[in-house]
Design a protein around this motif. Structure first.
Motif, PDB file in Angstrom:
ATOM      1  N   MET A 133       0.565  -5.723  30.657  1.00 44.04           N
ATOM      2  CA  MET A 133       0.031  -6.989  30.119  1.00 44.04           C
ATOM      3  C   MET A 133      -0.105  -6.834  28.616  1.00 44.04           C
ATOM      4  N   VAL A 135      -1.498  -8.414  25.399  1.00 40.44           N
ATOM      5  CA  VAL A 135      -2.465  -9.428  24.952  1.00 40.44           C
ATOM      6  C   VAL A 135      -2.751  -9.206  23.478  1.00 40.44           C
ATOM      7  N   HIS A 139       0.648 -13.265  21.506  1.00 44.66           N
ATOM      8  CA  HIS A 139       1.291 -13.189  22.817  1.00 44.66           C
ATOM      9  C   HIS A 139       0.298 -12.919  23.942  1.00 44.66           C
ATOM     10  N   THR A 140       0.572 -13.524  25.082  1.00 43.40           N
ATOM     11  CA  THR A 140      -0.110 -13.134  26.314  1.00 43.40           C
ATOM     12  C   THR A 140       0.980 -13.161  27.378  1.00 43.40           C
ATOM     13  N   GLU A 141       1.430 -11.982  27.767  1.00 43.88           N
ATOM     14  CA  GLU A 141       2.587 -11.901  28.659  1.00 43.88           C
ATOM     15  C   GLU A 141       2.364 -10.835  29.719  1.00 43.88           C
ATOM     16  N   LYS A 156       3.762 -15.910  31.247  1.00 40.49           N
ATOM     17  CA  LYS A 156       3.245 -15.881  29.872  1.00 40.49           C
ATOM     18  C   LYS A 156       2.424 -17.132  29.607  1.00 40.49           C
ATOM     19  N   THR A 157       1.778 -17.158  28.471  1.00 43.89           N
ATOM     20  CA  THR A 157       0.965 -18.326  28.179  1.00 43.89           C
ATOM     21  C   THR A 157       1.863 -19.525  27.873  1.00 43.89           C
ATOM     22  N   SER A 161      -2.307 -18.064  22.791  1.00 42.94           N
ATOM     23  CA  SER A 161      -2.463 -16.704  23.312  1.00 42.94           C
ATOM     24  C   SER A 161      -3.961 -16.403  23.429  1.00 42.94           C
ATOM     25  N   ALA A 162      -4.293 -15.358  24.194  1.00 40.26           N
ATOM     26  CA  ALA A 162      -5.707 -14.993  24.353  1.00 40.26           C
ATOM     27  C   ALA A 162      -6.325 -14.656  22.983  1.00 40.26           C
ATOM     28  N   LEU A 248      -7.687 -13.180  32.632  1.00 33.31           N
ATOM     29  CA  LEU A 248      -6.723 -12.090  32.386  1.00 33.31           C
ATOM     30  C   LEU A 248      -6.704 -11.105  33.558  1.00 33.31           C
ATOM     31  N   SER A 271      -6.599  -5.911  24.127  1.00 33.25           N
ATOM     32  CA  SER A 271      -6.847  -4.848  25.116  1.00 33.25           C
ATOM     33  C   SER A 271      -7.911  -3.859  24.639  1.00 33.25           C
TER      34      SER A 271
END
Ligand code: KG4
Ligand code: ZN
Length: 346
Positions: A133, A135, A139-141, A156-157, A161-162, A248, A271
């Motif tokens: 993941m 984050v 990006h959030t993928e 993905k978002t 993104s987060a 998440l 993260s």
């Protein structure tokens, strides 16, 4: 063998040297957040200008403080994307010019792949395949990592993104940029469950995210308040952090279940979040899986991960002429999208 890595994708200027015998022998970065703080986010033009100043300063520091002979460097690895075009170009042109002067090749490094593969610098690292993941600020993928260099997109978002939402909520709470660490700090003083914000996309049968609704809900709530005192800011930060981390973690759980994989790697700036780590550890232990975290200083942007991935690519002869300068602001990590419907439903 020594690879010099350059990271300039956004607002951190980083230079590192990775030695295949001794590991990291140099790793420094200039963080520009104090400069961008007053604008509430990164100003691309300012970021590029700062990179040009910082990058030469860091190179001078290497030659002054370390007994490194530049002639012993085998290649220059630089971040070629994704990122801000101006910022990427500073690193790419500087890296290529340095490589040209030393008569060595360059190695193109995908910033997202570097975030993901930086886990291999840790003592506890996974074997392939695993779920990753990513984050970060942009990006959030969720990625299925088949093997080195082969990645499929799981989800993905669809909007923010987060990291972006952490930054936006922090800005509305009058906290500094970058917002993630500020929210994490103040949320500790908040009352658990004082407020409740939505957990979007948890019931959809896919691994995509959407955070713009959550962002709007929190920002609208803040705008309705007549005064933002310390306790209110802490309570809102707490409720928001609970909500976004729940999303998440649940999506990671679904990804493990759908793919039937047991190994989960988390990387990228968000993260570093301690609540997220705690919840992920709990979820993974219940699924009898294994979780792998990048050490906190390598979660956010750094050149160590660029030099390290540059080394792996150099060893595979994935090099290029120093006369080719290449950047792609929208570069992706994955080369395919994985259709999971055939496995099991969430
Ligand atoms: O990976 P990164 O340094 O840069 C990009 O590649 O985008 O990620 C930066 C993002 C920012 O949005 C920042 O607010 C967030 O990571 N971040 C955090 C934490 N530390 C950094 N978010 C939540 N909790 C944290 N402790
Ligand atoms: Zn990053």
């Amino acid at each position: 063998m020594k690879i010099l890595g350059i990271e300039t994708s956004c607002d951190d200027t980083g230079i590192a040297i990775y030695d295949d015998e001794n590991g990291l022998i140099f790793n420094e970065k200039f963080n520009q957040s104090l400069i961008h703080n007053k604008y509430g986010g990164v100003v691309p033009e300012i970021a590029s200008r700062e990179h040009t100043l910082n990058i030469s300063f860091l190179i001078e520091k290497i030659s002054k403080n370390l007994n490194i002979n530049f002639k012993k460097i085998n290649a220059i690895a630089y971040t070629c994307g994704p990122g801000l075009i101006g910022s990427l170009l500073v690193g790419a042109t500087f890296g290529s010019a340095l490589a040209y002067s030393l008569n060595i090749p360059t190695v193109l490094v995908n910033h997202l792949e570097a975030h993901l593969i930086s886990i291999m610098m840790e003592k506890k690292c996974p074997i392939f395949p695993f779920i990753g993941m990513l984050v970060s600020g942009k990006h959030t993928e969720l990625i299925y990592a088949h093997k080195f260099g082969k990645y499929s997109l799981l989800g993905k978002t669809r909007d923010d993104s987060a990291g972006e939402v952490f930054d936006k909520v922090a800005k509305n709470l009058n906290l500094n940029y970058p917002g993630g660490p500020e929210i994490a700090k103040i949320s500790k003083f908040g009352n658990f469950n004082k407020y409740f914000f939505p957990r979007p996309m948890l019931k959809t049968n896919n691994l995509d995210f959407s955070f713009s609704g959550l962002k709007t809900a929190v920002v609208n709530f803040i705008k309705k308040q007549s005064m933002l005192d310390f306790q209110l800011i802490s309570d809102v930060a707490n409720a928001f952090e609970e909500s976004i981390t729940d999303v998440l973690v649940t999506k990671c759980k679904h990804a493990l279940k759908k793919t039937r994989l047991k190994r989960l790697v988390i990387s990228g700036g968000v993260s570093a979040n301690i609540l997220l780590r705690r919840k992920l550890r709990h979820m993974v232990s219940k699924c009898k899986g294994e979780i792998f975290f990048v050490r906190p200083e390598f979660c956010t942007d750094n050149a160590a991960m660029i030099a390290y991935l540059g080394m792996l690519k150099f060893q595979l002869n994935q090099i290029q002429s120093n006369l080719n300068i290449y950047v792609d602001p929208k570069l992706k990590i994955y080369n395919s999208k994985m259709n999971l419907n055939f496995i099991s439903n969430i």
